[in-house]
Design a protein around this motif. Sequence first.
Motif, PDB file in Angstrom:
ATOM      1  N   ALA A 198      -4.960   0.022  -4.454  1.00 52.73           N
ATOM      2  CA  ALA A 198      -4.271  -1.264  -4.331  1.00 52.73           C
ATOM      3  C   ALA A 198      -3.043  -1.309  -5.233  1.00 52.73           C
ATOM      4  O   ALA A 198      -1.972  -1.811  -4.836  1.00 52.73           O
ATOM      5  CB  ALA A 198      -5.232  -2.393  -4.677  1.00 52.73           C
ATOM      6  N   ALA A 199      -3.177  -0.795  -6.448  1.00 57.55           N
ATOM      7  CA  ALA A 199      -2.017  -0.781  -7.357  1.00 57.55           C
ATOM      8  C   ALA A 199      -0.895   0.085  -6.799  1.00 57.55           C
ATOM      9  O   ALA A 199       0.297  -0.261  -6.886  1.00 57.55           O
ATOM     10  CB  ALA A 199      -2.453  -0.290  -8.735  1.00 57.55           C
ATOM     11  N   ALA A 207       5.006  -1.253  -1.829  1.00 56.31           N
ATOM     12  CA  ALA A 207       5.627  -2.436  -1.227  1.00 56.31           C
ATOM     13  C   ALA A 207       6.857  -2.857  -2.010  1.00 56.31           C
ATOM     14  O   ALA A 207       7.885  -3.236  -1.419  1.00 56.31           O
ATOM     15  CB  ALA A 207       4.605  -3.579  -1.162  1.00 56.31           C
ATOM     16  N   LEU A 208       6.791  -2.787  -3.333  1.00 55.18           N
ATOM     17  CA  LEU A 208       7.957  -3.118  -4.151  1.00 55.18           C
ATOM     18  C   LEU A 208       9.086  -2.123  -3.939  1.00 55.18           C
ATOM     19  O   LEU A 208      10.273  -2.486  -3.936  1.00 55.18           O
ATOM     20  CB  LEU A 208       7.566  -3.146  -5.630  1.00 55.18           C
ATOM     21  N   PHE A 209       8.734  -0.859  -3.754  1.00 53.92           N
ATOM     22  CA  PHE A 209       9.750   0.160  -3.495  1.00 53.92           C
ATOM     23  C   PHE A 209      10.476  -0.126  -2.177  1.00 53.92           C
ATOM     24  O   PHE A 209      11.703   0.005  -2.074  1.00 53.92           O
ATOM     25  CB  PHE A 209       9.086   1.536  -3.452  1.00 53.92           C
ATOM     26  N   ILE A 210       9.724  -0.529  -1.155  1.00 51.33           N
ATOM     27  CA  ILE A 210      10.351  -0.849   0.137  1.00 51.33           C
ATOM     28  C   ILE A 210      11.160  -2.137   0.038  1.00 51.33           C
ATOM     29  O   ILE A 210      12.237  -2.251   0.617  1.00 51.33           O
ATOM     30  CB  ILE A 210       9.264  -0.964   1.227  1.00 51.33           C
ATOM     31  N   ALA A 250       3.471  -8.113   2.997  1.00 52.54           N
ATOM     32  CA  ALA A 250       3.253  -9.376   2.284  1.00 52.54           C
ATOM     33  C   ALA A 250       1.979  -9.399   1.438  1.00 52.54           C
ATOM     34  O   ALA A 250       1.999  -9.917   0.305  1.00 52.54           O
ATOM     35  CB  ALA A 250       3.251 -10.540   3.289  1.00 52.54           C
ATOM     36  N   PRO A 251       0.842  -8.846   1.917  1.00 52.85           N
ATOM     37  CA  PRO A 251      -0.369  -8.903   1.065  1.00 52.85           C
ATOM     38  C   PRO A 251      -0.226  -8.147  -0.248  1.00 52.85           C
ATOM     39  O   PRO A 251      -1.007  -8.399  -1.183  1.00 52.85           O
ATOM     40  CB  PRO A 251      -1.451  -8.275   1.961  1.00 52.85           C
ATOM     41  N   TYR A 252       0.730  -7.243  -0.365  1.00 47.36           N
ATOM     42  CA  TYR A 252       0.877  -6.434  -1.572  1.00 47.36           C
ATOM     43  C   TYR A 252       2.091  -6.846  -2.398  1.00 47.36           C
ATOM     44  O   TYR A 252       2.555  -6.084  -3.241  1.00 47.36           O
ATOM     45  CB  TYR A 252       0.967  -4.950  -1.189  1.00 47.36           C
TER      46      TYR A 252
END
Length: 1649
Positions: A816-817, A823-826, A870-872
């Motif tokens: 999950a981490a 997700a932040l990278f994208i 969005a969930p991440y």
Amino acid sequence: MAAIYSGIHLKLKSPQTPWEDKLKLARFAWISSQCLLPNKEQVLLDWCTHALTGWYNQKVGFSQDVLDGLWCYLDDLLHSRKLHTPLKQGKTISLRLNMAQLLLDRLQECSRAATGPPVSVSTLLSVCRGVLSSPALSSVFTTKYELIVDLLAKLCSLACRELQQPVVTQPGSDLETSQTELITERPPDHPQLDSDKAPSKQKDKHSSANLFEVLLQVLSCYLSVQRQQANPNRVFSLVTNQLIQPLVLLRHLLTSGEHAPSHTHLRLRQQLCRDIRVKIESIIHLALFPSEHLTSYKEELLPSKEDSGKRGPGGAKGPLKPVSAILCKLSAQGYCEPSLHYSVKSNSYSLLFKLFLESYGKGSRENEEEQRMLCFYFLTRLVPALDVGLDGHSPSSDKADQSVSVSTESPPDSPCSPESWSLALLAVESLLSQALSADIYNVAADRIRHKEVQLNFYRALGQMFFNQAQPSIPAWYRCLKVLLSLNHLILEPDLDQLLSSAWVNADCMEARVQRARQLTLCSLLQTYTKLRQLPRLFSELLSVICQPALDDLRPPLLSEGISSSLRTCLLDTPASQGLEICSLVLESIRKYILPDLVKENREAEKMEIDGGGDDEVKMDQERDCASLKLFSLSQLLHAVLFSLKTLDNASPLPLVRQSHGLMEEMQRVVKDLLQLLSAEKKAVKTNLKTQRKGKKNLGHKESQKASDSEMRKMWEQKIQEAALLLRYTWVEVDTLFHIHCSKYTSLDSAPTAAGSEIEDRSLLTRIEGLLSCEVEDSVVSLSCSPMSCLLLKLLTLQQMKKALLDTPLVAEQSTAALLNKAALFILAKEELEVSLDGEQVWGGQIDSVNASSYPVAHWYLLTSNLPLLAPYLNGEDVGYIANVLVGSLLSRQTERGKDGCLTVSLLSSQLLQSSILPELPSLFSATVSSLTQRIFSVFVAAHTPKVCPTLLAFQEGVKGQGQGQPLSTLVKKETIVEDILTSSKTGEVSVLLTDKQTKELVNLLQILTNLSPDGMSSEDLSFIFLLLLFMLSSTSCHSDQMTTDPPASGDGVVFLEKLLRILTCLLEGKNFQGVLKLIHGGTLLQAVVSSLLWHSHSGRFCSTSSSDWLDLIKAVQGFIGSLVQLIIVRNSSVRLNLEQFASYLTNKEVASRPDPGASVQSIPLLLTSLTSFSQTMTSHLGRSKTMDQTLIQMLARTTASLGPAVESVLKTQIVGQPASILSQAFIVEVVTVMLNCELSILSVEEEKKQGGTQLTLGHITLYRGFCQQIHKEISSAPRPMDFLVASLHFLSAFYRAVQRTGQERQEEREEEKKGGNELDELYIQTLQNVHRLLTAPWLSATDLCELEPPVQELLRHLVEKSTTSQFNLLLLMIREGLDTGKLRAGNYREVLSAVIIIKLLSCCQLPEPCSKALWLIAPQIISAMVFLVRSSSDDISLTLNFTIPVVISMTSLLRQGEGLFTNPHHVILILGALQSVPLDHLTPVVYHSAFLAVHEALFAIIQCHPQVMLNAAPSFLNVFHRLLASVMHEGRQRGDSDTGPDSEVYLQCSRLIERMYSHIAAVAESFTTLSAFMVAEYVTELQKVTLRPDIKLHLTEGIYRILDLCMEQDIKFLTAGLQMGIREVFNELYGSYTHYHKAQRQGEDKYTV
């Protein structure tokens, strides 16, 4: 008196009489009926022509005025009715034979005279027209063929000279002023002979246009004479020697200058030009290519061996070498300007070939092949004559006469000028297209019997195209496309040149060239797809790509159009061939590109060590070229792999193995490329260290090193982009194969016994590597290019998808981490922070991403994968996305970019309106929060005249907790409610907005409108609703207070209207109940109305336009109605809330005792609130007795208040006070609501009333007065449409009220029958006024359509309980209206009124006696309407306004009369009427209406009257065929006009044709014997036109349904009975039907029970 004038003949002959007197005597003799001359017409004609002949032969002498007078006299004689009347009666009158030569000489003078001729050209042309107007007079030309030929040649020369006159010389051109004399005045002493000229005499102002009309007359006359000639050789000789040159020149000038200024200057009608061109083509056709000359053409064109034994012993009787004679004349110089010569010649050759094909292209089956070869050999003579350097390749060049060889004009090796090339290619394209259409090339016959003579010629032509390539001319591509259509083997030897010139190295970016190039390449792909040789094509393409580039930068390999065509072709290609193409691409990379890159890399390293100089620069350029080739191949491989069908469990094992091998090979190539990049980076680092050590030696080489660094960066960027693109493609395809095919083993999975655990670890390792910019243990540079950055994000996203498919892996905390990091990278917030320019667009292709389009591509990646990302993302990141979303919508346009490209704002708008956003609660809530934050920011920036607790709490919360906190924690909703209630009670506003701030809020409200209220949480919905309510009650525009800018107050009304509409929309949210917990429904209603009234009193609406005011009124009605309905439906303290709101409205008493200082706008606001409140309660009566009791009490109070309010308003308008804002329609609507409320109260009380209790209306006097006033005004003068609709609604309600109360009185006082009398009078009066309204001339067709629903409602109430006598009055009015005499008199509106009433009446529920009466006379009505349709069809102007409504009414009778028509003859009559409905020469809008009306009538017949189809099938199909033919005609290909709103009309019609075919097939028993004829009609029409693909698709699907009905004998009948060209169309249709439709249908039937 007769004796006095009997000597005129002697005086005319006497030499002593002056010529001026003779001319006057001759005029008098012609005019006067008292002048007795035997055979006067012939005598005077002979005298005039004798005098003119004598003057020109110099036998007599007179002045120029007399000469002009004689010509005018002759002109008047020839056009006089006194001459033409005896001619028509059979009297013999003729002209002297020398008159023809005299006219020819004068025309010759006109064409050669440098100064003005003795006689004006207009007079001569008029004389020629008069001579040719009668067969007896025209015999002077027609009896001798040479004379009419000479006349035509001279007139053609005059016309050509006129067309070539420069437009700039218009005021003083020689031909206009001195020769043609455009405005010719008759001399004052030569009056016109008689006023009763024959109709053919047209005195034109412009003799140039007159010249062309005379020319058309001469052409027609000549054509009839030519057809009568018995000797075709003589005709051929004269036409070839004298006519062909001026004729082809004139045709060229008319064709090429159709839209030129000269046509406007000469005022030439297009139809006149077309008629002249048609006549010219007919003359050339009949003269040069008659059937008698076929043998001569065979002798000249066909080789000796082919034609041996086919000639007679005497040889040919036709002209010797006709082709050489024709080409010699057309190639000769001198008959036109040198600048025009080549264009005239090239256009003429296309015409000659067309006419040759029409004459000799078709023959019997025995000599059909010979005829085709004859046409081909004629083509081989025409193409070299265009000077395209093909003389040595002509198959019949040994037989061509060297004296007439065109090569004498320009040597074969002399290149054509650019102008000539364009014309030459256009001509060659036309010739080849005609050859293709005529099907003169039979590949098998050419190979077996003719030694491939045609193939060799076309190949030589193709080689010429490549040897002298013209890729900047669109016709060059079209010529190649036609050669490809003839036979792909023509271009196959030069396929590499074709791909190089037309695809890989084509550098011309002009739109027309690109369109032609794209069509050619798409045709090439489709051809090799059909041949199943697509790998062969791609093999050649790859070899061309790997060749050294001709320029530094090649154009993009795959445009959007080519990519789309490639995708379609690959879907039709076997999967094994698609994989073979991919293998070829990989082989090219490994065999040609990678070795060059590795070699150049080693040599570059060596040069850097040794010091390379110029060799190093050259090596960098070679590496750059290799990297561009690599990128092109990667782009191609990506497109092919993404277009292939995926593997599935049904895929054969060899195909799976082939796919697996391909993926292994692709993986190796990607690894090699990444290793190459790593090696290069290490070399760069080593080089940098060396440079630092030897920094002192780099002084004079800094600039060169910088240039080398830029070059290195460029090729390294391209290699990295190619490697990442291949890697991304590989990952996507490998994953897809693995998901859908269990037999395929993914290469990403670890083949060890450890199983899934190792695989999971490797997946997480890859994600971590991607986050560190590592791909396959190779580090990539994100700063290298935007495309690399996007591809790295795509790879990360793909690995995230893989991880999410593994449920146990996702459950781990470390996973999950890692997914959060991915997700932040994208997301890359730092990239989104860059300002987005409004000009940024992206075409949607990954390989087209650059620095400009990257923000759009990045935003597209985010918005299309939000459910995954969005969930991440934490709340801050989601809020950031929401801010970007709202910001892009506020600052950008949401329209599509050029050529369908994407923009950031367009993507944001699509996300906002999609169903995905409500499924993402966090993002949805963040978007609402972003909007509320911006709204509060506007409030804070505005002026606050008093302390506002809501804003104070917001400011303090922002200072204490920061911007990132939710607004609901900063500002309590209770505080907002308190501010709302305070403002609504006192009328004091808390925020003063400027116009700019108001516009900002309007933009924010527009975004909020697109958000679904069901997606909002209860917290968000409550907060945003209260905030908007605060905006309504506590804000005002600055200009409202200052009253310095009254016009701007209109923006405030628009603002309030949008605000109310959004509040109404939020009411419908499923979580709105949370708002009612904070503020009661009655309080909410009171607050809104009170705020609006305070705004009104403050003068905010003073300068409002009527349309904006009407929109605000409708918004108020919508809000009150929705909220009251919500209270009633949810049973939310109904009595308490409604009682509170009713008390507030009824206690105002503004309407009953108007305050002189009150604003005029407050009265309609109060009336609107009362009517909307009452209307909503009325519509909910009947839910329960308890609820009804509550609602009746409320209704009684509101109705009691409405009455005095309306009466006070009416008194105000009578007194003349300014109440213009209260429109008539508004008052009528209010009174109608009052009346309906009282009727509803009566209905409830009627159930409870005791015996003897009489029910009455409380305001009956007001209603009667309104009814009388409406009857006076409704049709007396033009009225607004809203007033008419409201009046009809009132009449419906009032008739129901009178009917109900009148019946009660009639029951009580049956002996007086006053109620019945009143009802009858009202019935008659209402019918008469409705009839007058529908006949009003000021109503348009659109207005009538808008009035139909209220008129139908009124009719329904009138006939619902009507008596037989009342209904008979209605039928009598209809009968009088259907009088065809009124239509003939031009009064079609009265007839149309009856037609509309019939249509509406047929849909009403009638009492049984009335229904029987209507359907008893329905056949008579149909007969009358059929006659009306046939009568009105002659006038196209009546089509939309009358004919179509009549057809629609007949259709309504057919639908409602299902099972009621006893005689099928009446239905067949309607089919006959449909045959006459116009479908040609209509505008798209009218055509669509006519088509739809006829189609719906047919559909009603086939659906509602199936029993008629057994006898009426032929008539039905005749009408349907008219529809089909019209759609094919209108839906043909027209070039650029195939797109647009008009084209959509014809597409819709084609869909209806397809639907009708399916209905016909569904009732097959009626059409079984006619199915073959339907197919024959279809292919016959299809052969005439080239349909648009989208229209053809629907028509083809429809005719497939009819082919399903055809038996085997029907197919044989069609194959044998159709003509040659039509048979080929049918064979193609039946082949596609068998291949696609029939196989699919049989497969479905196999599983059908």
